[in-house]
Every structure is written in structure tokens, then in C-alpha cells.
Design a protein around this motif. Sequence first.
Motif, mmCIF file in Angstrom:
data_model
loop_
_atom_site.group_PDB
_atom_site.id
_atom_site.type_symbol
_atom_site.label_atom_id
_atom_site.label_comp_id
_atom_site.label_asym_id
_atom_site.label_seq_id
_atom_site.Cartn_x
_atom_site.Cartn_y
_atom_site.Cartn_z
ATOM 1 N N HIS A 1 55.409 -20.677 -33.489
ATOM 2 C CA HIS A 1 54.130 -21.280 -33.063
ATOM 3 C C HIS A 1 53.075 -20.351 -32.532
ATOM 4 C CE1 HIS A 1 56.409 -22.866 -29.926
ATOM 5 N NE2 HIS A 1 55.321 -22.822 -29.244
ATOM 6 N N THR A 2 53.544 -19.490 -31.743
ATOM 7 C CA THR A 2 52.763 -18.673 -30.845
ATOM 8 C C THR A 2 52.683 -17.240 -31.554
ATOM 9 O OG1 THR A 2 54.776 -17.756 -29.557
ATOM 10 C CG2 THR A 2 53.131 -19.607 -28.752
ATOM 11 N N ILE B 1 63.272 -31.644 -28.219
ATOM 12 C CA ILE B 1 63.028 -31.132 -29.478
ATOM 13 C C ILE B 1 64.488 -30.853 -30.003
ATOM 14 C CG2 ILE B 1 61.854 -29.149 -31.062
ATOM 15 C CD1 ILE B 1 60.152 -28.566 -28.530
ATOM 16 N N GLU C 1 65.628 -32.654 -33.536
ATOM 17 C CA GLU C 1 65.496 -33.856 -34.532
ATOM 18 C C GLU C 1 66.776 -34.697 -35.013
ATOM 19 O OE1 GLU C 1 64.053 -31.080 -34.852
ATOM 20 O OE2 GLU C 1 61.877 -31.490 -33.983
ATOM 21 N N ASN D 1 58.465 -20.782 -19.818
ATOM 22 C CA ASN D 1 57.133 -21.110 -19.147
ATOM 23 C C ASN D 1 57.204 -22.607 -18.317
ATOM 24 O OD1 ASN D 1 56.641 -22.843 -21.140
ATOM 25 N ND2 ASN D 1 55.532 -21.204 -22.372
ATOM 26 N N LYS E 1 59.994 -19.093 -31.446
ATOM 27 C CA LYS E 1 59.141 -19.767 -31.258
ATOM 28 C C LYS E 1 57.981 -19.345 -32.112
ATOM 29 C CE LYS E 1 56.602 -18.474 -27.559
ATOM 30 N NZ LYS E 1 56.009 -18.710 -26.189
ATOM 31 N N ILE F 1 55.236 -29.404 -25.347
ATOM 32 C CA ILE F 1 53.953 -30.347 -25.853
ATOM 33 C C ILE F 1 53.678 -31.678 -24.738
ATOM 34 C CG2 ILE F 1 52.786 -31.806 -27.356
ATOM 35 C CD1 ILE F 1 53.864 -29.874 -29.465
ATOM 36 N N ASP G 1 61.462 -22.320 -24.027
ATOM 37 C CA ASP G 1 62.514 -23.068 -23.236
ATOM 38 C C ASP G 1 62.547 -24.681 -23.810
ATOM 39 O OD1 ASP G 1 59.689 -23.615 -22.419
ATOM 40 O OD2 ASP G 1 60.171 -23.583 -20.350
ATOM 41 N N GLU H 1 67.211 -28.008 -29.663
ATOM 42 C CA GLU H 1 67.964 -27.921 -30.809
ATOM 43 C C GLU H 1 69.216 -27.404 -30.898
ATOM 44 O OE1 GLU H 1 66.595 -28.967 -33.484
ATOM 45 O OE2 GLU H 1 64.380 -28.937 -33.139
HETATM 46 C C1 LIG Z 1 61.785 -28.110 -35.369
HETATM 47 C C2 LIG Z 1 60.702 -28.265 -34.944
HETATM 48 N N1 LIG Z 1 60.355 -29.370 -33.985
HETATM 49 C C3 LIG Z 1 59.078 -29.530 -33.743
HETATM 50 C C4 LIG Z 1 58.167 -28.744 -33.665
HETATM 51 C C5 LIG Z 1 56.728 -28.934 -33.247
HETATM 52 N N2 LIG Z 1 56.439 -28.001 -31.951
HETATM 53 C C6 LIG Z 1 55.746 -26.984 -32.055
HETATM 54 S S1 LIG Z 1 55.857 -26.163 -30.561
HETATM 55 C C7 LIG Z 1 56.489 -27.337 -30.022
HETATM 56 C C8 LIG Z 1 56.911 -27.116 -28.295
HETATM 57 C C9 LIG Z 1 57.489 -26.007 -27.988
HETATM 58 O O1 LIG Z 1 57.702 -25.671 -26.646
HETATM 59 P P1 LIG Z 1 58.268 -24.417 -26.308
HETATM 60 O O2 LIG Z 1 59.752 -24.146 -26.923
HETATM 61 O O3 LIG Z 1 58.555 -24.728 -24.594
HETATM 62 O O4 LIG Z 1 57.315 -23.314 -26.576
HETATM 63 P P2 LIG Z 1 56.055 -22.687 -25.615
HETATM 64 O O5 LIG Z 1 56.082 -23.533 -24.291
HETATM 65 O O6 LIG Z 1 56.341 -21.324 -25.445
HETATM 66 O O7 LIG Z 1 54.893 -22.783 -26.423
HETATM 67 C C10 LIG Z 1 56.811 -28.479 -30.702
HETATM 68 C C11 LIG Z 1 57.472 -29.764 -30.386
HETATM 69 C C12 LIG Z 1 58.500 -27.500 -34.484
HETATM 70 N N3 LIG Z 1 57.637 -26.223 -34.581
HETATM 71 N N4 LIG Z 1 59.750 -27.396 -34.975
#
Ligand SMILES: Cc1ncc(C[n+]2csc(CCOP(=O)(O)OP(=O)(O)O)c2C)c(N)n1
Lengths: 275, 324
Positions: free
Chosen positions: A68-69, B62, B64, A175, A66, A179, A145, A150
Motif C-alpha cells: 500500500h505504500t 490483519i 483474515e 512504525n 507492504k 489502520i 508491523d 498474517e
Molecule cells: C490481506 C490484507 N488485509 C487488509 C489490507 C488492508 N490494509 C491495507 S494497509 C493496512 C494496515 C497496514 O499496517 P502496517 O502493516 O503497519 O503498514 P504501515 O503502518 O507501514 O502503513 C491494512 C489493514 C490489505 N491490504 N491486505
Amino acid sequence: MTEQELARKSVDYRRKILKYIVEAKAGHTGGSLSCVDILNVLYNHVLNVGPDNFKSPLRDRYIQSKGHTVEALYVVLADKGFFPEADLMTLCKYGSHYIGHPTRKVNGIEQNTGSLGHGLSLSVGTALAAKLDGLSYRVFTMLGDGELPEGSNWEGALLASHYKLDNLCAIIDNNGLQISGATTDVCNTDPIDRKFEAFGWEVRHVDGHDFGALKETFAALPFTVGKPSLVIAHTVKGRGISYMENQLKWHHGVPNPDQYTHALAELAEAEAVLR
Amino acid sequence: MAEITQNELVTYKANLDVFSGTLQELASTDKTILVVTSDSRGSGKLVPFGQKFPAQMVEIGIAEQNLVGVAAGLASTGKKVFAVSPACFLTARSFEQIKTDVAYSDNPVKLIGISAGVSYGALGSTHHSLHDFAALRAVHNLIIVVPADNFETERAIRLAAQTEHPIYIRFGKKPMPLLTEDPNRRFEFGKGSVVREGNDLVIIGTGETVYPAIQAARRLETLYGIRSTVVSMHTIKPLDYELLAQLASSGVPIVTVEEHSVYGGLGEACASFLMQNGFRNSFKIMGIPDEYTVTGSQIEIFHHYGLSEEGIAETGLNLVRKTA
Ligand SMILES: Cc1ncc(C[n+]2csc(CCOP(=O)(O)OP(=O)(O)O)c2C)c(N)n1
Ligand SMILES: [Mg+2]
């Protein structure tokens, strides 16, 4: 480190996560706050990795699926001495190497991630290499989660048990939010534990904010010899800042000056209790 | 940094907003329209759509690859399916589903790549789509469209709804000024739009690079008296060969500008046609070079690589001087 010390560290980590997100005017706040206690225990208690052995083939590996964090990871890596914390003032700024997702341009980062659903396969490969070479290092990866739908995750999960990768530990930051909404509403993956068990994994649940429970859980690895281990960490998105907890909009919300002040006050209170 | 003026920003919306607004309009009368998302309704500005037309939206989660495969299956039953996801994941993660399930089987999915190019700026290369023209140009049976402004976006979405074959449309999320106030403006897939005319230089842009190309043309005229033709080449495939041949015939130097790798995109598509048809114009491809892309916002990345008023003007000027 005692649980009290870990708890104090986490308060400090949370303060810094917010500081650099506010400075960058961007970041994944909620998910950084949900996973930071787990990262704290991993880097300060579990992983055999630090700036001194980061080039060693024997080091433990942590791959953040993950991606993004990344703010939580950057803050913990800075604390471990992988790079000067002041570098984080450049987060997401023009010309900086500190982008909004893990990148190997930053010391301490194992793999470039950010596109969800990559960490598990990367970790399977890295863990498999240890088995092929008879090395004792372990591989840890953390997934969101929301990330579980994927398909690559399930391909990786299958192969991990096929190769009996008991040196692999996947952690789900459970958690309950992504989004667009609650994970159960967007694409329900429950029951995660039984699905992974059916794929040949040994699964444990843990409170992802309970330092004692996290320490115990990781101390029990591998949960079963010959099987990959899954830790389902039950966490709260936005944990530690009352108005962010379990709120969808804080997925990538950036606090305004008032909200930031309020958050710092809450963290100071939490810290005072730990003295 | 000569950016779009405040006035222009207020007047025009992001192409993304025009896309979601147009789709709502279409869906209110056409119940065969279906939007399919991968936790991307927020980024796609489609939350209101989902509230108004819950029966016309399918959430995939999520995933694609699943998004595109499922969209193809849905489209095979006669539904007008818009599969909406960030361009980076839609075209890289789901490439084989696009190639096989959409294009090869000819399921008329409308693939909508949002936050395209470097719209996600500082989130880094995982979130950039600088490969999509190159990858998708090599797939048979796929129209590739990159609208530059609100007008082109609205037309593209309406036409896409009626198109019975696969199509990929990508755009960004920043407000885009109109390219021209011409009331007789037309838009047709496969026909580039000439938005400014001049005999000294041709600048061919696509998507969000067309506006800085127009700014560069104004600058060249004001500072050096160089007059440029500017084209919005909104359809990357099929490329408007007729227009290219017409523009190149006078021997004028040509610059192409795109929010994409310099490899395999608009520039190389133009060069390939021109080279193979005997044209020998001076020619320069502007885009993102083959390197680890610099960190920054979209506008900072554009400036870093010269995809700006100043950068395009400088390249144009050099080409004109070299040719003279
Ligand atoms: C392949 C892909 N699809 C979409 C995204 C856009 N995206 C970034 S975070 C996220 C939501 C992630 O949710 P979760 O896995 O639950 O992370 P957390 O709640 O811990 O932030 C999405 C859709 C991405 N980064 N990668
Ligand atoms: Mg989550």
C-alpha cells in the motif's frame, strides 16, 4: 553516497510522495513517509539493481510486501530512471498503469502486491531459486508491523531458516501503527525479535531514519552465515511532516491545500539545514 | 456520464452505512451479536459500534484466515457472529476457512464482504472481488446475498442475524438510491425482486448494477419505446429459478448485469438454469471481462465496461433488435 547526500535525497523523495498523493487525491501517506529512508538506502546504496540490469537473472530483488505504500517506491524507482517521473502524474487515474499498489506493468517492480502477507513467501521462493542455481543475488522484502499477524509470514519465516536462506533479508517497517490503532493494541506481536530468533533468524534493530546506521546494518549482511536476516527498523509513521507524525489518520490521509503548503515549508526548512 | 443525481445522493446512504447502523440497532437489544474485524473497523464504519459495544467486538488483527476460523469457533457456541472484512480478502484469503470451518461444519457465521466488486477502484486487482460469486457458488451450504439499495441491505442484515446457517453478504460503499418507492416492498432470501415491468426485455442485475439497469430501462423506453422488466436478483444462491422461468417463458431477450467477472457469477448461473430447462431466449452476460482490469474509480470502471445507463441500454437495444 554520503549520509548528507542521502538525507537530501530523502527530503526530495518526501516532497514528491506528497506531490503525487495530492495529485492523485489518494495514497498511503504515513507509511510511505516511514519507509522512504530505508528505500533510499536500499536503492542508492545496497541493491545491485537498476534500469540497466533489471532483466538480468543476477540482479538483487526487492519485493515490497507492504504494497500500500507504493508511492514511496514509485518515487524512488523514478529517481533511479526506471521510468519518467512525469508518469506519476497519472497515478490512480483512469487508464494508468500506476495503480495504488505495486504492479509489474511498471518497470522496476518485481511482484504485484497489495494484499498483505505475500512478500515474505515470494521472497523465500526467489531466494531459494538463487541457492538452487548457485547464483549470488540477494532478496530483500519490506513488511509492515501491522502485517505480521498474517499467518503466511510465519510459514515463510519457518521455511527461510529451514533452507538456510542467508541471501534473504526481511525488513520490518516498525512504525507502531496500523489502520485501527497502535499495533500493540490491535494484535500485539511483541517481542518480534525473539519470535523470529526462535524461528531461526538472525535479528538486528536499527533506527530506520538514521542513514549511517542503515548503511552499516545492510553492510553486515548476512548477519550470520546460513541464516536469514531480519532488520527491525524503528520508524515514525508520517516522518518528516510534524502534524502527520504518529497520527493514525495519516495512514491514508491526503493533505488539503493548506496542509500541503505547510508540509512543503517544513521540507524546505529540513533541506536548508542540509546545505 | 449519467450518474446518480445530486438529489438522490443526498437522500440515500451507502449500503455500508445502513449495515453498520442496523447492526448497532440489533446489538443494543441482542447481546449475543458479536462483530469480528481484521483491522477493518474503520473501512466497515464500525468505529462507533466498537465505542458503544466494546464487549461485542473482537479485533483479530490483519489475519483474515484467522478471522474466519475464529468467527466459526465463536459461532459454534451460539453467538451471532458477523465477520467483517473487505470482500476481496475475506473470500480469497480465507476461502478454505469459509469452505471448511463455516460451510462444511455449518457454523452460522455471517460473512460480511465490504467494499465489494471494484469499490476500491484504483487500488487494483488485489483489492477487487470479482471472483467471489464464482468461488462461493461452488461451496455447498452458503447463502450468497448482494443487496442493491438501503432497503435491501437493512432487510438482509436483519434476516442474517436470524439465519441459523452460513451466509455471505457483500456490498459497496457508495450512496445507493432506492430502487422503488413501493410501500409494499418485500424482501426474502432466494426471491428476486421485480422493480420495474415491461414486455420487451428483461434486465437482471444484482447489487450496485441494479440502479444503472433501471436507468437503462428508462432510457430505452424514452428513446426507443422499448419496455423492460428489471430485477434485483439480490440472492445469487439459492437462485430464484421460479422467477427466472416465469420471466423467460415469453421468449423475451434477457440481459444480466453484475459487478463481477463474466465467469461464474449471476449471468452464468442464470444461463445454466435456462439452458438446462429448455429456454432459448437471446441472452447476454454483462460484467467485468477476463482481463487485467482497467485502472480507475468504481464509476470509471463501470463505464469502461459498459455497466452504465448507456452501456446496458445499448446491449439491451442490440439484443431486442437482433431478436425482432
Ligand atoms: C490481506 C490484507 N488485509 C487488509 C489490507 C488492508 N490494509 C491495507 S494497509 C493496512 C494496515 C497496514 O499496517 P502496517 O502493516 O503497519 O503498514 P504501515 O503502518 O507501514 O502503513 C491494512 C489493514 C490489505 N491490504 N491486505
Ligand atoms: Mg505500521
